[in-house]
Design a protein around this motif. Structure first.
Motif, mmCIF file in Angstrom:
data_model
loop_
_atom_site.group_PDB
_atom_site.id
_atom_site.type_symbol
_atom_site.label_atom_id
_atom_site.label_comp_id
_atom_site.label_asym_id
_atom_site.label_seq_id
_atom_site.Cartn_x
_atom_site.Cartn_y
_atom_site.Cartn_z
ATOM 1 N N GLU A 93 0.845 -1.205 0.000
ATOM 2 C CA GLU A 93 0.000 0.000 0.000
ATOM 3 C C GLU A 93 0.879 1.254 0.000
ATOM 4 O OE1 GLU A 93 -3.542 0.183 0.561
ATOM 5 O OE2 GLU A 93 -3.888 -1.964 0.630
ATOM 6 N N ARG A 102 -1.621 2.974 -10.329
ATOM 7 C CA ARG A 102 -1.317 1.841 -9.427
ATOM 8 C C ARG A 102 -2.474 0.861 -9.310
ATOM 9 N NH1 ARG A 102 -1.998 3.703 -3.271
ATOM 10 N NH2 ARG A 102 -3.855 4.961 -3.506
ATOM 11 N N GLU A 103 -3.708 1.323 -9.556
ATOM 12 C CA GLU A 103 -4.872 0.430 -9.443
ATOM 13 C C GLU A 103 -4.946 -0.562 -10.612
ATOM 14 O OE1 GLU A 103 -5.772 3.417 -12.248
ATOM 15 O OE2 GLU A 103 -5.163 3.739 -10.167
ATOM 16 N N VAL A 130 -5.559 -0.866 -1.729
ATOM 17 C CA VAL A 130 -5.056 -0.834 -3.108
ATOM 18 C C VAL A 130 -4.943 -2.237 -3.719
ATOM 19 C CG1 VAL A 130 -2.568 -0.877 -2.547
ATOM 20 C CG2 VAL A 130 -3.359 0.290 -4.612
ATOM 21 N N ASN A 134 -6.908 -3.291 -7.079
ATOM 22 C CA ASN A 134 -6.258 -3.922 -8.234
ATOM 23 C C ASN A 134 -7.034 -5.143 -8.710
ATOM 24 O OD1 ASN A 134 -3.315 -3.386 -9.487
ATOM 25 N ND2 ASN A 134 -3.505 -2.357 -7.506
#
Length: 252
Positions: A93, A102-103, A130, A134
């Motif tokens: 994270e 980043r996702e 996170v 994802n």
């Protein structure tokens, strides 16, 4: 192209990892090429399939240290592979906070191997951070295990809200695959009440298959096996084979 399904519920102890291991194994037993991705830092899906700690893992994929195909491990089931987790994911994270998009890191990684599998299951951590973001961005749908206990529906509103946010911003096609009722005990009035309540709330999104409380199901992880290989005639094995058949029919 694989059907990608995130197994998620931010409540702990609802049967996410049990479902991830045993549904993946049951789909693989039906000779569908299956990948299980463990993105929970506790790495219980990995240890539940006998994967030793310390090798390449999904952490190295997230941080760009290794391509995804280098980190996938064959299991002792011919049609089942796993992308293991490890404890380093705890810091992901923070480490990924400044990474652009980043996702979508997992989605980009899966694009490289998507055509090699029929099903990809993602075992999510019990949080909506996170890593789970994802998983939702990379998935076609979300399977939600719900335990047949008093606070069953608590927190589900928050999960559905997160799914809607992901649909709005990152993955417009994300759907709820279905709600799976776990830890069902037909002797208990409460279990039957929870089933009625969840069906009232989710309608035909609820799977017909119920996962019963079963000692063999609880014992199997300590032997690093899915219940299908630990005790194929147990109620737990039969439940997950039934769920696999139901899911294959839905997808087809």
């Amino acid at each position: 192209m694989a059907k990608v399904i995130a197994v998620a519920n931010q409540k702990g102890g609802v049967g996410k990892t049990t479902t991830s291991i045993n549904l993946s194994a049951s789909i693989a037993a039906a000779e569908r090429k299956t990948l299980l991705i463990d993105i929970d830092p506790q790495a219980n899906s990995s240890s539940g399939l006998g994967i030793e700690k310390g090798g390449n893992s999904v952490y190295r994929v997230f941080t760009g240290q290794q391509p995804i195909e280098k980190c996938i491990v064959n299991t002792y089931m011919p049609f089942l592979d796993i992308l293991p987790s490890d404890i380093h994911l705890v810091g992901a994270e923070v480490e990924l906070v400044d990474v652009p998009e980043r996702e979508a890191l997992l989605k980009k990684a899966l694009a490289e191997i998507n055509d090699q599998y029929d099903f990809i299951f993602i075992d999510c951590p019990p949080s909506l951070g996170v890593l789970t973001l994802n998983a939702f961005t990379a998935s076609d749908s979300v399977l939600i295990p719900v335990q047949c206990e008093y606070f069953a529906l608590e927190g589900l509103g928050q999960l559905l809200n997160t799914i809607n946010i992901v649909k709005k911003h990152f993955n417009a096609d994300l759907q709820v695959e279905g709600v799976l009722l776990t830890m069902f005990d037909q002797r208990l009035k409460l279990s039957n009440q929870v089933v009625e309540e969840v069906k009232k709330y989710f309608g035909d999104k609820v799977f017909d298959t119920l996962i019963h409380r079963n000692v063999r199901l609880s014992e199997a992880p300590s032997h690093a096996k899915p219940v299908l290989l630990y005790d194929a005639v147990s109620i737990g094995a039969k439940n997950y084979m039934s769920l696999a058949n139901e899911l294959i029919k839905r997808v087809n």
